[in-house]
Design an enzyme around this catalytic site. Structure first.
Site, PDB file in Angstrom:
ATOM      1  N   CYS A 112      -5.005  12.669  13.020  1.00  0.00           N
ATOM      2  CA  CYS A 112      -5.774  11.446  12.835  1.00  0.00           C
ATOM      3  C   CYS A 112      -5.728  10.659  14.134  1.00  0.00           C
ATOM      4  O   CYS A 112      -5.116  11.103  15.111  1.00  0.00           O
ATOM      5  CB  CYS A 112      -5.284  10.646  11.637  1.00  0.00           C
TER       6      CYS A 112
ATOM      7  N   ASP B  53       4.093   0.349  12.256  1.00  0.00           N
ATOM      8  CA  ASP B  53       2.913  -0.274  11.645  1.00  0.00           C
ATOM      9  C   ASP B  53       2.756  -1.749  12.041  1.00  0.00           C
ATOM     10  O   ASP B  53       1.769  -2.389  11.668  1.00  0.00           O
ATOM     11  CB  ASP B  53       2.977  -0.152  10.114  1.00  0.00           C
TER      12      ASP B  53
ATOM     13  N   ARG C 191       0.356  14.433  13.421  1.00  0.00           N
ATOM     14  CA  ARG C 191       0.878  14.228  12.077  1.00  0.00           C
ATOM     15  C   ARG C 191       0.915  15.488  11.206  1.00  0.00           C
ATOM     16  O   ARG C 191       0.257  15.577  10.176  1.00  0.00           O
ATOM     17  CB  ARG C 191       0.091  13.113  11.374  1.00  0.00           C
TER      18      ARG C 191
ATOM     19  N   ARG D 170      -8.726  -0.531   4.290  1.00  0.00           N
ATOM     20  CA  ARG D 170      -7.809   0.466   3.737  1.00  0.00           C
ATOM     21  C   ARG D 170      -6.451  -0.158   3.428  1.00  0.00           C
ATOM     22  O   ARG D 170      -5.728   0.347   2.566  1.00  0.00           O
ATOM     23  CB  ARG D 170      -7.603   1.605   4.739  1.00  0.00           C
TER      24      ARG D 170
ATOM     25  N   LYS E  69       0.837  -1.212   0.000  1.00  0.00           N
ATOM     26  CA  LYS E  69       0.000   0.000   0.000  1.00  0.00           C
ATOM     27  C   LYS E  69       0.867   1.255   0.000  1.00  0.00           C
ATOM     28  O   LYS E  69       0.652   2.179  -0.777  1.00  0.00           O
ATOM     29  CB  LYS E  69      -0.896   0.001   1.250  1.00  0.00           C
ATOM     30  N   ASN E  70       1.858   1.293   0.907  1.00  0.00           N
ATOM     31  CA  ASN E  70       2.617   2.534   1.100  1.00  0.00           C
ATOM     32  C   ASN E  70       3.677   2.775   0.019  1.00  0.00           C
ATOM     33  O   ASN E  70       4.383   3.778   0.059  1.00  0.00           O
ATOM     34  CB  ASN E  70       3.214   2.576   2.509  1.00  0.00           C
TER      35      ASN E  70
HETATM   36  N1  EPU Z   1       6.109  14.461  11.201  1.00  0.00           N
HETATM   37  C1  EPU Z   1       6.245  15.806  11.477  1.00  0.00           C
HETATM   38  N2  EPU Z   1       6.283  16.701  10.437  1.00  0.00           N
HETATM   39  C2  EPU Z   1       6.171  16.305   9.141  1.00  0.00           C
HETATM   40  C3  EPU Z   1       6.027  14.932   8.852  1.00  0.00           C
HETATM   41  C4  EPU Z   1       6.007  14.036   9.905  1.00  0.00           C
HETATM   42  O1  EPU Z   1       6.359  16.192  12.647  1.00  0.00           O
HETATM   43  O2  EPU Z   1       6.200  17.162   8.264  1.00  0.00           O
HETATM   44  C5  EPU Z   1       6.130  13.474  12.301  1.00  0.00           C
HETATM   45  C6  EPU Z   1       4.833  12.663  12.405  1.00  0.00           C
HETATM   46  O3  EPU Z   1       3.852  13.360  13.149  1.00  0.00           O
HETATM   47  C7  EPU Z   1       5.327  11.398  13.074  1.00  0.00           C
HETATM   48  C8  EPU Z   1       6.741  11.220  12.496  1.00  0.00           C
HETATM   49  O4  EPU Z   1       7.105  12.487  11.985  1.00  0.00           O
HETATM   50  O5  EPU Z   1       5.413  11.587  14.455  1.00  0.00           O
HETATM   51  C9  EPU Z   1       6.868  10.207  11.394  1.00  0.00           C
HETATM   52  O6  EPU Z   1       5.819  10.381  10.464  1.00  0.00           O
HETATM   53  P1  EPU Z   1       5.984  10.104   8.908  1.00  0.00           P
HETATM   54  O7  EPU Z   1       5.893  11.395   8.179  1.00  0.00           O
HETATM   55  O8  EPU Z   1       7.169   9.250   8.646  1.00  0.00           O
HETATM   56  O9  EPU Z   1       4.654   9.265   8.612  1.00  0.00           O
HETATM   57  P2  EPU Z   1       3.827   9.344   7.279  1.00  0.00           P
HETATM   58  O10 EPU Z   1       4.738   9.550   6.144  1.00  0.00           O
HETATM   59  O11 EPU Z   1       2.664  10.241   7.445  1.00  0.00           O
HETATM   60  C10 EPU Z   1       4.031   6.799   6.670  1.00  0.00           C
HETATM   61  C11 EPU Z   1       3.086   5.676   6.432  1.00  0.00           C
HETATM   62  C12 EPU Z   1       2.443   5.290   7.757  1.00  0.00           C
HETATM   63  C13 EPU Z   1       3.546   4.882   8.731  1.00  0.00           C
HETATM   64  C14 EPU Z   1       4.554   6.019   8.886  1.00  0.00           C
HETATM   65  C15 EPU Z   1       5.741   5.664   9.764  1.00  0.00           C
HETATM   66  C16 EPU Z   1       2.375   6.070   4.157  1.00  0.00           C
HETATM   67  C17 EPU Z   1       1.296   6.444   3.216  1.00  0.00           C
HETATM   68  N3  EPU Z   1       2.085   6.092   5.466  1.00  0.00           N
HETATM   69  O12 EPU Z   1       3.236   7.858   7.206  1.00  0.00           O
HETATM   70  O13 EPU Z   1       1.620   4.159   7.479  1.00  0.00           O
HETATM   71  O14 EPU Z   1       3.003   4.563   9.977  1.00  0.00           O
HETATM   72  O15 EPU Z   1       5.051   6.409   7.594  1.00  0.00           O
HETATM   73  O16 EPU Z   1       6.416   4.575   9.243  1.00  0.00           O
HETATM   74  O17 EPU Z   1       3.469   5.727   3.741  1.00  0.00           O
HETATM   75  C18 EPU Z   1      -0.141   2.657   7.869  1.00  0.00           C
HETATM   76  O18 EPU Z   1       0.138   2.119   6.792  1.00  0.00           O
HETATM   77  O19 EPU Z   1      -0.942   2.154   8.718  1.00  0.00           O
HETATM   78  C19 EPU Z   1       0.472   3.930   8.205  1.00  0.00           C
HETATM   79  C20 EPU Z   1      -0.003   4.752   9.150  1.00  0.00           C
END
Ligand code: EPU
Length: 420
Positions: A117, A307, A122, A399, A22-23
């Site tokens: 969320c 995850d 996030r 999802r 998915k990701n």
């Molecule tokens: N964060 C910030 N600022 C930003 C971006 C992130 O503070 O601009 C913080 C977030 O709040 C969090 C941390 O950084 O505390 C890491 O978040 P990250 O940005 O890496 O998460 P994401 O990119 O939103 C992806 C996956 C998630 C997975 C996370 C961590 C996708 C579409 N989603 O989310 O997947 O948990 O990385 O590995 O790739 C899932 O599949 O169930 C899922 C939630």
């Protein structure tokens, strides 16, 4: 709303095929906006989130068709809208991944700001900072990120303040068509980022440093079309392996990639699983033994993934001994704990740490899913529990897990879906 009904205490046995990730599929579909030429993408999982991003691309003018081999052909030659509406973004935060491609190719993007969320606040500040460093003007107005680039984005050196998966992906996609070289330091290392980079390189992008924390992107004038196959889903892989471990079963997963699940395999081995691997398969055998409790702390790849935290918590509930799990990525990712406690689990929470004393068995109960991975943990708990468990709000699981009840039934689980 659909529910899953599970009659547990049945060891899983058999073989199952792992779907595409998915990701990886979500950013790859978003990245197809970067080229006017058609791209054909194979191994796309049948998931609700994939349907959501296809609707989003469709609203912008992208033509998406499914061929006879279940490959998606994406044609973004006639985009007429650079807008990602609140109604779609609020159902899937990953919609923000269209920001980088739209800004880079068209100089304009209006994307709803994703709210918090269930698992955490996030923010997307790192995505925006990177694009501003490349010359974009960004304002947040009436809940929308309004990004503009009067001229082509300029390559820049960016140091990410924190490791972010979609943040790294968004900046990488923006940089692909920028003028000159972009360097992203402190980039995330998740295999899905490498998959996205490989996809973009297959279309003519110049990205190097994949799998390291420094990505180098030399901007090109345009991308071509191409064919690509999405990598297997490592979290689906880990979830099925944990399902077999918690039920003391024996399974083989096909179409997966053992090299991207090392941290998970190590924990399942500590739990007592006998694991064998080939290039694209993994087998796991508990030899009818009760699992042992494991300690772990979540962290960015290659450490243990957040995850998979909820699924390992389910495992610890019925394991021998006491397991300590610390969640370091998201501030509110323990919502499954209260539901597991309703099945008899002995878990106490101290800040971001959960201490779980394994009990002989859980008792089935009605439960409610709160997010995608939490719902997977409730399904795993239900598979191991004595009696009947129902998991409500199952739209969360749809999802991210393709055909979950079919795949689990194939492994001998007594599980079915009911619609209220
Ligand atoms: N964060 C910030 N600022 C930003 C971006 C992130 O503070 O601009 C913080 C977030 O709040 C969090 C941390 O950084 O505390 C890491 O978040 P990250 O940005 O890496 O998460 P994401 O990119 O939103 C992806 C996956 C998630 C997975 C996370 C961590 C996708 C579409 N989603 O989310 O997947 O948990 O990385 O590995 O790739 C899932 O599949 O169930 C899922 C939630």
């Amino acid at each position: 709303m659909d529910k899953l009904i599970i009659h547990g205490n049945v060891p899983l046995r058999g073989e199952v095929r792992i779907s595409g990730a998915k990701n990886a599929a979500l950013p790859i579909l978003a990245a197809s906006l970067l080229t006017p030429a058609p791209v054909i993408i194979a191994n796309i999982p049948h998931l609700h989130d994939v349907t959501t991003i296809i609707s989003l691309l469709g609203q912008m003018g992208t033509r998406v068709t499914l061929d006879e081999c279940s490959n998606l052909e994406v044609d973004a030659s006639s985009i007429h809208s650079y807008h990602a509406p609140y109604e779609l973004v609020r159902t899937m935060r990953a919609s923000v991944l269209v920001l980088g491609p739209l800004l880079s190719r068209f100089g304009e993007a209006d994307v709803s700001l994703p709210g918090g969320c269930a698992i955490g606040t996030r923010p997307v500040d790192q995505h925006l900072k990177g694009m501003i460093a490349m010359g974009a003007k960004i304002e947040v107005e009436k809940g929308y990120i309004k990004a503009r680039a009067k001229k082509r984005l300029q390559g820049a050196t960016i140091v990410m303040d924190i490791v972010t998966v979609t943040g790294t992906e968004n900046i990488m996609m923006a940089a692909v068509l920028a003028k000159g070289r972009t360097i992203i330091h402190n980039a995330a290392l998740e295999p899905e980022i490498e998959d996205l980079a490989n996809f973009l390189n297959a279309l003519g992008a110049k990205i190097s440093g994949m799998g390291t924390s420094t990505l180098i992107i030399d901007g090109v004038d345009e991308l071509s079309g191409g064919n690509y196959q999405v990598l297997p889903d490592r979290i689906e892989t880990g979830t099925y392996l944990t399902a077999a471990t918690i039920t003391r079963g024996k399974i083989k997963l096909k179409n997966t990639r053992p090299t991207i699940v090392d941290s998970i395999l190590i924990k399942l081995h500590e739990a007592g699983a006998h694991i064998e691997t080939g290039v694209d398969w993994i087998s796991l055998d508990m030899k009818d033994n009760r699992p042992r409790a494991v300690n772990l702390s979540t962290a960015p790849y290659p450490a243990f993934p957040t995850d998979m935290q909820a699924q390992m918590m389910a495992l610890n509930t019925v394991a021998e001994g006491t397991g300590i799990i610390t969640e370091t990525i998201f501030e509110n990712r323990f919502m499954h704990v209260q539901e597991l406690q309703r099945m008899g689990a002995q878990i106490s929470l101290k800040g971001n740490t959960a201490i779980c004393k394994g009990i002989d068995h859980l008792i089935g109960a009605p439960t409610m899913a709160t997010d995608l991975r939490a719902s997977a943990s409730l399904v795993l708990a239900g598979l191991a529990a004595h009696g009947e468990t129902s998991v409500d709000r199952i739209y969360h699981i749809d999802r991210g897990y393709a055909c979950i009840e079919e795949k689990l039934s194939q492994l001998g689980a007594r599980i079915h879906r009911v619609s209220n």
